[in-house]
Design a protein around this motif. Structure first.
Motif, PDB file in Angstrom:
ATOM      1  N   ASN A 176       0.817  -1.215   0.000  1.00 50.73           N
ATOM      2  CA  ASN A 176       0.000   0.000   0.000  1.00 50.73           C
ATOM      3  C   ASN A 176       0.850   1.264   0.000  1.00 50.73           C
ATOM      4  O   ASN A 176       0.405   2.327  -0.441  1.00 50.73           O
ATOM      5  N   SER A 177       2.075   1.164   0.505  1.00 49.66           N
ATOM      6  CA  SER A 177       2.929   2.349   0.585  1.00 49.66           C
ATOM      7  C   SER A 177       3.279   2.895  -0.802  1.00 49.66           C
ATOM      8  O   SER A 177       3.549   4.082  -0.942  1.00 49.66           O
ATOM      9  N   PHE A 178       3.245   2.039  -1.814  1.00 43.48           N
ATOM     10  CA  PHE A 178       3.571   2.519  -3.165  1.00 43.48           C
ATOM     11  C   PHE A 178       2.470   3.428  -3.708  1.00 43.48           C
ATOM     12  O   PHE A 178       2.728   4.280  -4.558  1.00 43.48           O
ATOM     13  N   PHE A 179       1.235   3.247  -3.229  1.00 46.75           N
ATOM     14  CA  PHE A 179       0.167   4.174  -3.588  1.00 46.75           C
ATOM     15  C   PHE A 179       0.291   5.453  -2.765  1.00 46.75           C
ATOM     16  O   PHE A 179       0.092   6.559  -3.282  1.00 46.75           O
ATOM     17  N   VAL A 180       0.637   5.312  -1.482  1.00 46.02           N
ATOM     18  CA  VAL A 180       0.789   6.472  -0.608  1.00 46.02           C
ATOM     19  C   VAL A 180       1.902   7.383  -1.121  1.00 46.02           C
ATOM     20  O   VAL A 180       1.783   8.609  -1.109  1.00 46.02           O
ATOM     21  N   MET A 181       3.008   6.796  -1.588  1.00 40.22           N
ATOM     22  CA  MET A 181       4.147   7.588  -2.079  1.00 40.22           C
ATOM     23  C   MET A 181       3.765   8.505  -3.219  1.00 40.22           C
ATOM     24  O   MET A 181       4.378   9.557  -3.415  1.00 40.22           O
ATOM     25  N   GLN A 182       2.755   8.118  -3.998  1.00 39.10           N
ATOM     26  CA  GLN A 182       2.375   8.925  -5.156  1.00 39.10           C
ATOM     27  C   GLN A 182       1.644  10.201  -4.766  1.00 39.10           C
ATOM     28  O   GLN A 182       1.562  11.134  -5.569  1.00 39.10           O
ATOM     29  N   SER A 183       1.113  10.258  -3.546  1.00 38.81           N
ATOM     30  CA  SER A 183       0.405  11.457  -3.097  1.00 38.81           C
ATOM     31  C   SER A 183       1.142  12.203  -1.995  1.00 38.81           C
ATOM     32  O   SER A 183       0.717  13.288  -1.587  1.00 38.81           O
ATOM     33  N   PHE A 184       2.255  11.620  -1.490  1.00 45.42           N
ATOM     34  CA  PHE A 184       3.021  12.299  -0.439  1.00 45.42           C
ATOM     35  C   PHE A 184       3.928  13.341  -1.083  1.00 45.42           C
ATOM     36  O   PHE A 184       4.820  13.005  -1.875  1.00 45.42           O
ATOM     37  N   PRO A 185       3.731  14.636  -0.783  1.00 47.46           N
ATOM     38  CA  PRO A 185       4.501  15.686  -1.464  1.00 47.46           C
ATOM     39  C   PRO A 185       5.881  15.893  -0.836  1.00 47.46           C
ATOM     40  O   PRO A 185       6.029  15.897   0.388  1.00 47.46           O
ATOM     41  N   VAL A 186       6.875  16.055  -1.675  1.00 52.72           N
ATOM     42  CA  VAL A 186       8.223  16.409  -1.222  1.00 52.72           C
ATOM     43  C   VAL A 186       8.331  17.922  -1.168  1.00 52.72           C
ATOM     44  O   VAL A 186       7.875  18.624  -2.077  1.00 52.72           O
ATOM     45  N   SER A 187       8.916  18.435  -0.094  1.00 47.09           N
ATOM     46  CA  SER A 187       9.067  19.879   0.082  1.00 47.09           C
ATOM     47  C   SER A 187      10.508  20.306  -0.177  1.00 47.09           C
ATOM     48  O   SER A 187      11.438  19.488  -0.138  1.00 47.09           O
ATOM     49  N   ASN A 188      10.652  21.599  -0.425  1.00 42.31           N
ATOM     50  CA  ASN A 188      11.990  22.156  -0.620  1.00 42.31           C
ATOM     51  C   ASN A 188      12.841  21.946   0.628  1.00 42.31           C
ATOM     52  O   ASN A 188      12.369  22.119   1.758  1.00 42.31           O
ATOM     53  N   LYS A 189      14.095  21.536   0.441  1.00 39.58           N
ATOM     54  CA  LYS A 189      15.083  21.307   1.501  1.00 39.58           C
ATOM     55  C   LYS A 189      14.823  20.040   2.311  1.00 39.58           C
ATOM     56  O   LYS A 189      15.443  19.847   3.363  1.00 39.58           O
ATOM     57  N   ASP A 190      13.937  19.163   1.861  1.00 37.17           N
ATOM     58  CA  ASP A 190      13.762  17.876   2.531  1.00 37.17           C
ATOM     59  C   ASP A 190      15.053  17.061   2.451  1.00 37.17           C
ATOM     60  O   ASP A 190      15.841  17.210   1.503  1.00 37.17           O
ATOM     61  N   VAL A 191      15.251  16.188   3.440  1.00 37.49           N
ATOM     62  CA  VAL A 191      16.335  15.211   3.405  1.00 37.49           C
ATOM     63  C   VAL A 191      15.706  13.826   3.328  1.00 37.49           C
ATOM     64  O   VAL A 191      14.978  13.417   4.245  1.00 37.49           O
ATOM     65  N   LEU A 192      15.957  13.123   2.235  1.00 38.56           N
ATOM     66  CA  LEU A 192      15.466  11.754   2.045  1.00 38.56           C
ATOM     67  C   LEU A 192      16.598  10.804   2.438  1.00 38.56           C
ATOM     68  O   LEU A 192      17.677  10.832   1.843  1.00 38.56           O
ATOM     69  N   TYR A 193      16.333   9.975   3.434  1.00 39.00           N
ATOM     70  CA  TYR A 193      17.371   9.083   3.961  1.00 39.00           C
ATOM     71  C   TYR A 193      16.864   7.656   3.974  1.00 39.00           C
ATOM     72  O   TYR A 193      15.749   7.374   4.442  1.00 39.00           O
ATOM     73  N   VAL A 194      17.686   6.728   3.448  1.00 40.46           N
ATOM     74  CA  VAL A 194      17.376   5.300   3.470  1.00 40.46           C
ATOM     75  C   VAL A 194      18.464   4.610   4.287  1.00 40.46           C
ATOM     76  O   VAL A 194      19.657   4.699   3.957  1.00 40.46           O
ATOM     77  N   SER A 195      18.064   3.924   5.343  1.00 42.12           N
ATOM     78  CA  SER A 195      19.031   3.273   6.225  1.00 42.12           C
ATOM     79  C   SER A 195      19.491   1.943   5.636  1.00 42.12           C
ATOM     80  O   SER A 195      18.845   1.371   4.742  1.00 42.12           O
ATOM     81  N   ASN A 196      20.617   1.450   6.167  1.00 39.79           N
ATOM     82  CA  ASN A 196      21.113   0.132   5.780  1.00 39.79           C
ATOM     83  C   ASN A 196      20.266  -0.969   6.413  1.00 39.79           C
ATOM     84  O   ASN A 196      19.740  -0.813   7.522  1.00 39.79           O
ATOM     85  N   ALA A 197      20.168  -2.092   5.714  1.00 40.18           N
ATOM     86  CA  ALA A 197      19.476  -3.254   6.260  1.00 40.18           C
ATOM     87  C   ALA A 197      20.325  -3.879   7.369  1.00 40.18           C
ATOM     88  O   ALA A 197      21.565  -3.808   7.333  1.00 40.18           O
TER      89      ALA A 197
END
Length: 377
Positions: free
Chosen positions: A325-346
């Motif tokens: 379901n998160s793949f549908f949520v991602m399509q409507s979640f807006p990214v803002s200016n100066k956001d930091v997108l971080y993906v952690s290690n497994a």
């Protein structure tokens, strides 16, 4: 050897905190709380609603009733005809080919004064401001009747300075554009200024009208004809080049600052532009967006909420990509200016690094022992 390796685990190289460490973020004792928010459809809709653009078509019109009305500062030319024989304006010259007509007596151009008046010989001071050209002509004729012989009057607007629009910002040339009765629109003003100097997708137009102002991406104005609104006297159109960007860090395809368009992008688009998640080491349950959010954006789960002097709340949004379901949520979640997108290690990636450290220490020792054993034998 194992004890030494374990003692070095805390100093293993890594891209940043693990998902558990981010989730367990705590403010110092006595300080306000940093918010940790799990992103779902409800949260995405609330944030998207906050970032919905206010439209130019919703702006109130100016107080002035008609663009054809004359204003103070405009320059007018008045021409007067009399039936022959001309008795009042003696400069009327008879055309020998048609003695029944005369040429016009044209008065010098004059500017409408601050009181909104102009001077016409034998008619006196005539109100022009707030009047249309036909109304001014009719008033001059009314005043000249009984003085001139069947007078006819023509008034021409030579220079319009009261009904103008100012265009500034990232345009080829800032201009003050006069408005006409044809009804110039927003993109007409932009064309009169020579267009924008930056890519259309990176530009925002701000329309200031009286004490209100609104801004829209130029792309939106071009795509939606309703936003190409008619202009009003005194409007200020500002073309703004405001580069928007977010920063991608951690286990993404590339770690860098990434620009995006003025109309905004979704989290799904942001992840794609960052090269997606690195399959060999990323944690799909550890995708985070670090942001300073508006204080009234959500009902914050941790109280009291921390806030900057500007009234912004530090928030960590978490999304679990193991949930389809998160793949549908991602399509409507807006990214803002100066956001930091971080993906952690497994966690498995951290274990792999630990094992590599153990083996890097163990193999030389084992090889040394084997060599000594072989020499002794």
């Amino acid at each position: 050897m194992a004890v030494l390796a374990l003692s070095g685990c805390s100093s293993l190289p890594t891209v940043g905190p693990s998902a558990d460490e981010v989730q367990a973020t705590q403010a110092p004792r006595g300080a306000a709380a940093v918010q940790i928010v799990d992103v779902d459809d409800h949260v995405a809709r609330q944030l998207a609603g906050l970032r919905r653009f206010k439209l130019f078509s919703d702006m109130r019109g100016a107080a002035r009733e008609s663009l054809s009305a004359i204003g103070s500062g405009d320059t007018l030319e008045v021409s007067i005809w009399e039936a022959p024989p001309a008795t009042l304006f003696g400069t009327g010259i008879v055309d020998p080919r048609n003695p029944s007509t005369t040429r016009a007596s044209t008065l010098p151009e004059q500017m409408v004064d601050r009181e909104g008046l102009i001077n016409v010989p034998f008619a006196g001071r005539v109100r022009a401001a707030g009047q249309t050209v036909p109304q001014i002509e009719a008033e001059i004729v009314r005043r000249l009747k009984g003085k001139a012989n069947q007078p006819e009057v023509m008034v021409r607007l030579m220079r319009n300075t009261s009904a103008t629009v100012t265009v500034v910002g990232e345009v080829a040339a800032s201009v003050r554009m006069p408005l006409t009765a044809s009804g110039e629109r927003l993109l007409d003003a932009l064309a009169a200024a020579g267009g924008v100097r930056q890519p259309v997708s990176k530009m925002t137009l701000q329309l200031t009208r009286g004490d209100q102002y609104q801004a829209l991406p130029l792309d939106v104005v071009i795509r939606d004809p309703k936003q190409n609104v008619p202009l009003e006297p005194g409007d200020v159109v500002t073309a703004i080049f405001q580069p928007l960007s977010f920063t991608a860090l951690g286990s993404t395809g590339k770690n860098e600052e990434i620009n995006f368009e003025a109309q905004g992008i979704s989290l799904a688009q942001a992840l794609a532009r960052a090269g997606g998640l690195v399959d060999s080491r990323s944690n799909p349950q550890g995708v985070f967006i670090f942001r300073l959010e508006q204080a009234k954006a959500l009902d914050w789960p941790r109280q009291p909420a921390a806030a900057t002097p500007d009234g912004l709340v530090p928030v960590v949004y978490r999304i679990n990509l193991r949930d389809p379901n998160s793949f549908f949520v991602m399509q409507s979640f807006p990214v803002s200016n100066k956001d930091v997108l971080y993906v952690s290690n497994a966690p498995a990636a951290e274990l792999q690094k630990f094992l590599n450290l153990v083996f890097s220490v163990a193999f030389p020792v084992i090889n040394t022992i084997q060599v000594i054993h072989d020499v002794n034998n």
